[in-house]
Write a protein that holds these residues in place. Structure first.
Motif, PDB file in Angstrom:
ATOM      1  N   ALA A  19      -0.985  11.661  11.650  1.00  0.00           N
ATOM      2  CA  ALA A  19      -1.641  10.368  11.857  1.00  0.00           C
ATOM      3  C   ALA A  19      -1.682   9.564  10.559  1.00  0.00           C
ATOM      4  O   ALA A  19      -1.383   8.365  10.550  1.00  0.00           O
ATOM      5  N   HIS A  20      -2.026  10.212   9.459  1.00  0.00           N
ATOM      6  CA  HIS A  20      -2.067   9.513   8.173  1.00  0.00           C
ATOM      7  C   HIS A  20      -0.671   9.020   7.772  1.00  0.00           C
ATOM      8  O   HIS A  20      -0.527   7.912   7.252  1.00  0.00           O
ATOM      9  N   HIS A  21       0.341   9.830   8.037  1.00  0.00           N
ATOM     10  CA  HIS A  21       1.707   9.418   7.711  1.00  0.00           C
ATOM     11  C   HIS A  21       2.125   8.237   8.581  1.00  0.00           C
ATOM     12  O   HIS A  21       2.770   7.303   8.096  1.00  0.00           O
ATOM     13  N   LEU A  25       3.406   4.438   7.423  1.00  0.00           N
ATOM     14  CA  LEU A  25       4.679   3.850   7.840  1.00  0.00           C
ATOM     15  C   LEU A  25       4.539   2.448   8.423  1.00  0.00           C
ATOM     16  O   LEU A  25       5.447   1.639   8.281  1.00  0.00           O
ATOM     17  N   VAL A  26       3.426   2.175   9.100  1.00  0.00           N
ATOM     18  CA  VAL A  26       3.318   0.898   9.809  1.00  0.00           C
ATOM     19  C   VAL A  26       2.216  -0.027   9.306  1.00  0.00           C
ATOM     20  O   VAL A  26       2.102  -1.146   9.798  1.00  0.00           O
ATOM     21  N   SER A  27       1.446   0.408   8.335  1.00  0.00           N
ATOM     22  CA  SER A  27       0.303  -0.416   7.921  1.00  0.00           C
ATOM     23  C   SER A  27       0.714  -1.767   7.343  1.00  0.00           C
ATOM     24  O   SER A  27      -0.075  -2.709   7.373  1.00  0.00           O
ATOM     25  N   ASP A  28       1.927  -1.891   6.827  1.00  0.00           N
ATOM     26  CA  ASP A  28       2.381  -3.167   6.272  1.00  0.00           C
ATOM     27  C   ASP A  28       3.125  -4.021   7.295  1.00  0.00           C
ATOM     28  O   ASP A  28       3.671  -5.064   6.936  1.00  0.00           O
ATOM     29  N   THR A  29       3.144  -3.587   8.534  1.00  0.00           N
ATOM     30  CA  THR A  29       3.842  -4.320   9.589  1.00  0.00           C
ATOM     31  C   THR A  29       2.798  -4.809  10.587  1.00  0.00           C
ATOM     32  O   THR A  29       2.350  -4.055  11.443  1.00  0.00           O
ATOM     33  N   ASP A  71     -10.028   5.687  15.249  1.00  0.00           N
ATOM     34  CA  ASP A  71     -10.769   5.051  14.161  1.00  0.00           C
ATOM     35  C   ASP A  71      -9.930   4.956  12.883  1.00  0.00           C
ATOM     36  O   ASP A  71      -9.990   3.947  12.169  1.00  0.00           O
ATOM     37  N   LEU A  72      -9.152   5.996  12.587  1.00  0.00           N
ATOM     38  CA  LEU A  72      -8.283   5.966  11.404  1.00  0.00           C
ATOM     39  C   LEU A  72      -7.327   4.774  11.463  1.00  0.00           C
ATOM     40  O   LEU A  72      -7.139   4.066  10.477  1.00  0.00           O
ATOM     41  N   PHE A  73      -6.717   4.571  12.619  1.00  0.00           N
ATOM     42  CA  PHE A  73      -5.771   3.473  12.776  1.00  0.00           C
ATOM     43  C   PHE A  73      -6.475   2.118  12.706  1.00  0.00           C
ATOM     44  O   PHE A  73      -5.996   1.200  12.048  1.00  0.00           O
TER      45      PHE A  73
END
Length: 139
Positions: A19-21, A25-29, A71-73
């Motif tokens: 989940a963290h990975h 990968l997508v947090s900047d998109t 919640d992490l996402f």
């Protein structure tokens, strides 16, 4: 690069790392979306850990189990939705993944020893072998 990813979770440390990975990968998109998937094998669940629980109670417990991952996402600003599939985890995740247009499937390795993996097979191996999209296995 990745617009829609599927992240398989089971609550293990490997799935937490997955989940963290996925978030990295997508947090900047901004338009990216993650789908968290958890498989529930009713027969196995009722026999082993959820004796006496109804299928509705098992689903409710699974939703509670998935909430910290959601919640992490959310905290990372990544759109997320959750899916619960029924059946043995490997085939259920493969079936769902192949029915939807995911760019990537991320799954944690459970870390079975060589004998266990040879005899039982691992869910991550089944997913990597049968899913049509690229699969990233996190250890």
């Amino acid at each position: 690069m990745y617009q829609h990813i599927l992240v398989a979770i089971d609550g293990s440390d490997h799935s937490k790392r997955a989940a963290h990975h996925a978030i990295q990968l997508v947090s900047d998109t901004p338009e990216a979306q993650a789908t968290i998937i958890c498989a529930v094998d009713y027969g196995k669940s009722e026999k082993e850990s959820n004796r006496g629980l109804t299928s509705e109670q098992i689903i409710s417990a699974t939703h509670e189990h998935m909430a910290p991952f959601e919640d992490l996402f959310h905290q990372a600003g990544v759109r997320v939705k959750s899916v619960i599939v029924q059946g043995a985890p490997g085939p259920a995740i493969v079936s769902h993944a192949n029915e939807h247009p995911y760019d990537l499937v991320i799954i944690g390795s459970r870390g079975l020893n060589l004998v266990q993996e040879f005899v039982l097979g691992s869910v991550s191996h089944k997913v990597a072998k049968h899913v049509k999209a690229p699969v990233l296995v996190i250890k």
